[in-house]
Design a protein around this motif. Structure first.
Motif, short mmCIF file in Angstrom:
data_model
loop_
_atom_site.label_atom_id
_atom_site.label_comp_id
_atom_site.label_asym_id
_atom_site.label_seq_id
_atom_site.Cartn_x
_atom_site.Cartn_y
_atom_site.Cartn_z
N ASP A 1 39.08 16.21 -38.55
CA ASP A 1 39.22 14.87 -37.99
C ASP A 1 38.91 14.84 -36.50
O ASP A 1 38.44 13.83 -35.97
CB ASP A 1 40.64 14.34 -38.21
N GLU A 2 39.17 15.96 -35.79
CA GLU A 2 38.94 16.02 -34.35
C GLU A 2 37.49 16.29 -33.99
O GLU A 2 37.08 16.12 -32.84
CB GLU A 2 39.82 17.09 -33.71
N SER A 3 36.69 16.76 -34.96
CA SER A 3 35.31 17.13 -34.69
C SER A 3 34.41 15.90 -34.58
O SER A 3 34.70 14.85 -35.16
CB SER A 3 34.77 18.03 -35.80
N GLN A 4 33.30 16.03 -33.83
CA GLN A 4 32.29 14.99 -33.85
C GLN A 4 31.78 14.85 -35.28
O GLN A 4 31.63 15.83 -36.00
CB GLN A 4 31.11 15.37 -32.93
N ASP A 5 31.49 13.61 -35.68
CA ASP A 5 31.03 13.38 -37.05
C ASP A 5 29.74 14.13 -37.33
O ASP A 5 29.60 14.82 -38.33
CB ASP A 5 30.83 11.88 -37.28
N GLN A 6 28.77 13.96 -36.42
CA GLN A 6 27.48 14.62 -36.59
C GLN A 6 26.96 15.07 -35.23
O GLN A 6 27.14 14.39 -34.22
CB GLN A 6 26.46 13.68 -37.24
N THR A 7 26.30 16.23 -35.23
CA THR A 7 25.64 16.74 -34.04
C THR A 7 24.22 17.15 -34.40
O THR A 7 24.02 17.98 -35.29
CB THR A 7 26.40 17.94 -33.44
N LEU A 8 23.26 16.57 -33.72
CA LEU A 8 21.86 16.91 -33.92
C LEU A 8 21.44 17.87 -32.83
O LEU A 8 21.70 17.64 -31.65
CB LEU A 8 21.00 15.64 -33.85
N ARG A 9 20.80 18.98 -33.21
CA ARG A 9 20.31 19.91 -32.20
C ARG A 9 18.82 20.15 -32.39
O ARG A 9 18.31 20.24 -33.52
CB ARG A 9 21.10 21.21 -32.21
N LEU A 10 18.11 20.24 -31.26
CA LEU A 10 16.66 20.35 -31.25
C LEU A 10 16.26 21.38 -30.20
O LEU A 10 16.84 21.42 -29.10
CB LEU A 10 16.04 18.99 -30.94
N LEU A 11 15.28 22.21 -30.53
CA LEU A 11 14.82 23.25 -29.60
C LEU A 11 13.32 23.42 -29.72
O LEU A 11 12.77 23.47 -30.82
CB LEU A 11 15.53 24.58 -29.88
N PHE A 12 12.64 23.50 -28.56
CA PHE A 12 11.25 23.91 -28.47
C PHE A 12 11.16 25.03 -27.44
O PHE A 12 11.63 24.87 -26.30
CB PHE A 12 10.34 22.75 -28.04
N GLU A 13 10.56 26.15 -27.84
CA GLU A 13 10.49 27.33 -26.98
C GLU A 13 9.05 27.83 -26.98
O GLU A 13 8.57 28.37 -27.99
CB GLU A 13 11.45 28.40 -27.49
N TYR A 14 8.34 27.67 -25.86
CA TYR A 14 6.96 28.11 -25.74
C TYR A 14 6.95 29.49 -25.12
O TYR A 14 7.41 29.69 -23.98
CB TYR A 14 6.17 27.12 -24.88
N GLU A 15 6.44 30.47 -25.86
CA GLU A 15 6.44 31.87 -25.43
C GLU A 15 5.02 32.34 -25.16
O GLU A 15 4.10 32.05 -25.95
CB GLU A 15 7.09 32.75 -26.50
#
Length: 242
Positions: free
Chosen positions: A226-240
């Motif tokens: 109940d204390e957690s955020q309902d949804q979390t979206l995570r996005l990553l772009f890593e140019y090597e």
């Protein structure tokens, strides 16, 4: 191929101690990048990653956190990076919130032991507030056929004139199926103060000419309490590049 050695007793004790510690996070945001323990010599990278939170804890509702980083390896065991961290909520535009220095140390050769090990050091300083944060993370990874498992165990210390000094910890886990370099499905689990979440992640690598590539990750983590955020979206772009 030589048989992997057993995990050293000292690392087993560190893992057990971290797993038994209270799992909390200084700023209340737990979902983020799951770090591998590996360092590639001569590697340079430009990284952008973001997390967006929706629902749950009122003070974090609709918060976005963005990180823009530039890093490079200094040897076959050490990698360093500097980040600019920006935040935006539903009532304000993007603001530069903090600067972070990060260093990763690969402790073991890949395949030397039953699991591969590394350490991550982070130091973050708030731009407009008297607040700082330092963290140390134990990184572990292991392969089983086409499956890969990664664990990050963080110890975090937060201090400043406007907050109570605190020593805290955090857990991040990822299980990934190496279907192909271009597409790898995964599942991630996060635990922290008043937070536990799990969700699917997809990732892949786009390769270019001249030893250059783009790693991308997209995940949606669902809060389990109940204390957690309902949804979390995570996005990553890593140019090597090298």
């Amino acid at each position: 191929m030589p048989r992997p050695r057993k995990i050293p007793l000292s690392l087993e004790l560190m893992l057990l101690a971290a797993a038994c510690a209270p799992l909390v996070r200084a700023d209340g945001v737990v979902v983020d990048k799951v770090y591998s323990p590996y360092v590639q010599p001569l590697e340079k990278e430009i990284e952008w990653r973001a997390v967006g939170l929706r629902g749950g804890a009122d003070e974090l509702d609709s918060l976005q956190i963005h990180r823009l980083g530039i890093g490079r390896s200094f040897s076959d065991r050490w990698f360093g990076e500097i980040y600019l961290i920006g935040e935006r909520d539903e009532d304000s535009s993007m603001k530069l919130q903090a600067v972070e220095l990060e260093s990763k140390w690969q402790l073991t050769e890949q395949g030397e032991y039953a699991a591969d090990w590394g350490l991550l050091f982070e130091l973050e300083r708030e731009r407009s507030e008297d607040q700082s944060e330092a963290s140390l993370a134990l990184l572990a990874a292991r392969d089983w056929g086409k499956w890969s498992g990664t664990a990050n165990l963080f110890a975090i210390y937060e201090w400043g004139g406007q907050i109570d000094n605190e020593l805290e910890s955090q857990l991040r886990l990822q299980g990934r199926y190496r279907l192909s370099p271009a597409f790898e499905p995964a599942v991630e689990l996060y635990a922290g103060q008043d937070y536990m979440g799990v969700g699917p992640v997809i990732r892949g690598v786009v390769k270019f000419e001249g030893a250059r590539q783009l790693l991308w990750e997209l995940g949606l983590v669902q809060g389990l309490t109940d204390e957690s955020q309902d949804q979390t979206l995570r996005l990553l772009f890593e140019y090597e590049f090298y």
